[in-house]
Design a protein around this motif. Structure first.
Motif, mmCIF file in Angstrom:
data_model
loop_
_atom_site.group_PDB
_atom_site.id
_atom_site.type_symbol
_atom_site.label_atom_id
_atom_site.label_comp_id
_atom_site.label_asym_id
_atom_site.label_seq_id
_atom_site.Cartn_x
_atom_site.Cartn_y
_atom_site.Cartn_z
ATOM 1 N N MET A 74 44.608 43.463 52.522
ATOM 2 C CA MET A 74 43.296 42.998 53.061
ATOM 3 C C MET A 74 42.342 42.972 52.146
ATOM 4 O O MET A 74 41.390 42.081 52.046
ATOM 5 N N ASN A 75 42.524 43.749 51.062
ATOM 6 C CA ASN A 75 41.546 43.456 49.823
ATOM 7 C C ASN A 75 41.662 42.297 49.132
ATOM 8 O O ASN A 75 40.494 41.868 48.677
ATOM 9 N N TYR A 76 42.634 41.645 49.044
ATOM 10 C CA TYR A 76 42.985 40.424 48.647
ATOM 11 C C TYR A 76 42.159 39.257 49.231
ATOM 12 O O TYR A 76 41.678 38.536 48.684
ATOM 13 N N ILE A 77 42.192 39.448 50.790
ATOM 14 C CA ILE A 77 41.237 38.506 51.462
ATOM 15 C C ILE A 77 39.850 38.394 51.129
ATOM 16 O O ILE A 77 39.307 37.413 51.051
ATOM 17 N N LYS A 78 39.427 39.776 51.267
ATOM 18 C CA LYS A 78 38.020 39.790 50.930
ATOM 19 C C LYS A 78 37.584 39.270 49.308
ATOM 20 O O LYS A 78 36.385 38.838 49.239
ATOM 21 N N THR A 79 38.270 39.778 48.395
ATOM 22 C CA THR A 79 38.226 39.209 47.086
ATOM 23 C C THR A 79 38.209 37.729 47.037
ATOM 24 O O THR A 79 37.467 36.968 46.364
ATOM 25 N N LEU B 51 37.700 35.412 49.627
ATOM 26 C CA LEU B 51 36.290 35.014 50.057
ATOM 27 C C LEU B 51 35.279 35.401 49.306
ATOM 28 O O LEU B 51 34.494 34.313 49.164
ATOM 29 N N LEU B 52 35.075 36.318 48.615
ATOM 30 C CA LEU B 52 33.836 36.490 47.821
ATOM 31 C C LEU B 52 34.104 35.568 46.582
ATOM 32 O O LEU B 52 32.856 35.111 46.522
ATOM 33 N N ALA B 53 35.120 35.192 46.146
ATOM 34 C CA ALA B 53 35.242 34.255 45.038
ATOM 35 C C ALA B 53 34.809 32.947 45.454
ATOM 36 O O ALA B 53 34.094 32.229 44.609
ATOM 37 N N ILE B 54 35.201 32.549 46.414
ATOM 38 C CA ILE B 54 34.707 31.070 47.220
ATOM 39 C C ILE B 54 33.376 31.128 47.369
ATOM 40 O O ILE B 54 32.710 30.191 47.031
ATOM 41 N N PHE B 55 32.503 32.255 47.956
ATOM 42 C CA PHE B 55 31.452 32.237 48.057
ATOM 43 C C PHE B 55 30.628 32.427 46.872
ATOM 44 O O PHE B 55 29.644 31.226 46.764
ATOM 45 N N ILE B 56 31.016 32.824 45.816
ATOM 46 C CA ILE B 56 30.275 32.792 44.563
ATOM 47 C C ILE B 56 30.372 31.436 44.012
ATOM 48 O O ILE B 56 29.365 30.936 43.387
ATOM 49 N N SER B 57 31.540 30.732 43.920
ATOM 50 C CA SER B 57 31.803 29.448 43.536
ATOM 51 C C SER B 57 30.798 28.401 44.152
ATOM 52 O O SER B 57 30.278 27.464 43.546
ATOM 53 N N LEU B 58 30.686 28.376 45.454
ATOM 54 C CA LEU B 58 29.943 27.548 46.115
ATOM 55 C C LEU B 58 28.424 28.013 46.016
ATOM 56 O O LEU B 58 27.756 26.787 45.653
#
Length: 151
Positions: free
Chosen positions: A1-6, A8-15
């Protein structure tokens, strides 16, 4: 579950970072960077040879043969197409008149050409001394190719 959060956070930051990039033109979106635009184009070749010679043209791309055309003074030949996703679309024409001929590219992937064509329509005019491109950026024709002697 931590991998999914990480992830999604990486995608949000790059966008977030790319949407605020000042290098991008104001009309460019993140979607334009991820999915390249495929542009609609029109190419027109006009017979502007004032000696009233018939202009013979035969235009092609790798995939399309547009056929042979004989244009009288003032006649034009146009076609529409979409640039491919790889930006490798190329059209060229063989042109001839009574005392000259040429093989010339009339569309290729080039930002200078796109700017001159107003990012949508390239207008080429065959004249007595050569082939001109209408430069919509400055509002005048530019001589880009001279006739070769012979037929």
């Amino acid at each position: 579950m931590n991998y999914i959060k990480t992830f999604l956070l990486a995608i949000f930051i790059s966008l977030f970072l790319t949407s605020h990039d000042r290098v991008l033109a104001s009309s460019t979106t993140t979607r334009d960077i991820i999915v390249p635009k495929i542009s609609d184009w029109q190419i027109t070749v006009v017979n502007g040879i004032v000696t009233s010679e018939t202009l013979f043209i035969h235009c092609k791309s790798k995939d399309d043969d547009l056929g042979e055309q004989n244009l009288r003074l003032g006649d034009k030949f146009s076609w529409n197409f979409r640039e491919n996703m790889l930006h490798t679309t190329l059209f060229w024409c063989y042109l001839s008149k009574n005392d000259g001929h040429m093989n010339v590219k009339v569309f290729w992937d080039d930002v200078i050409l796109f700017h001159r064509c107003g990012w949508k329509q390239c207008v080429w005019a065959a004249k007595t001394d050569g082939l001109y491109l209408w430069n919509s950026a400055i509002g005048e024709y530019l001589l880009l190719e001279k006739w070769e002697a012979g037929w």
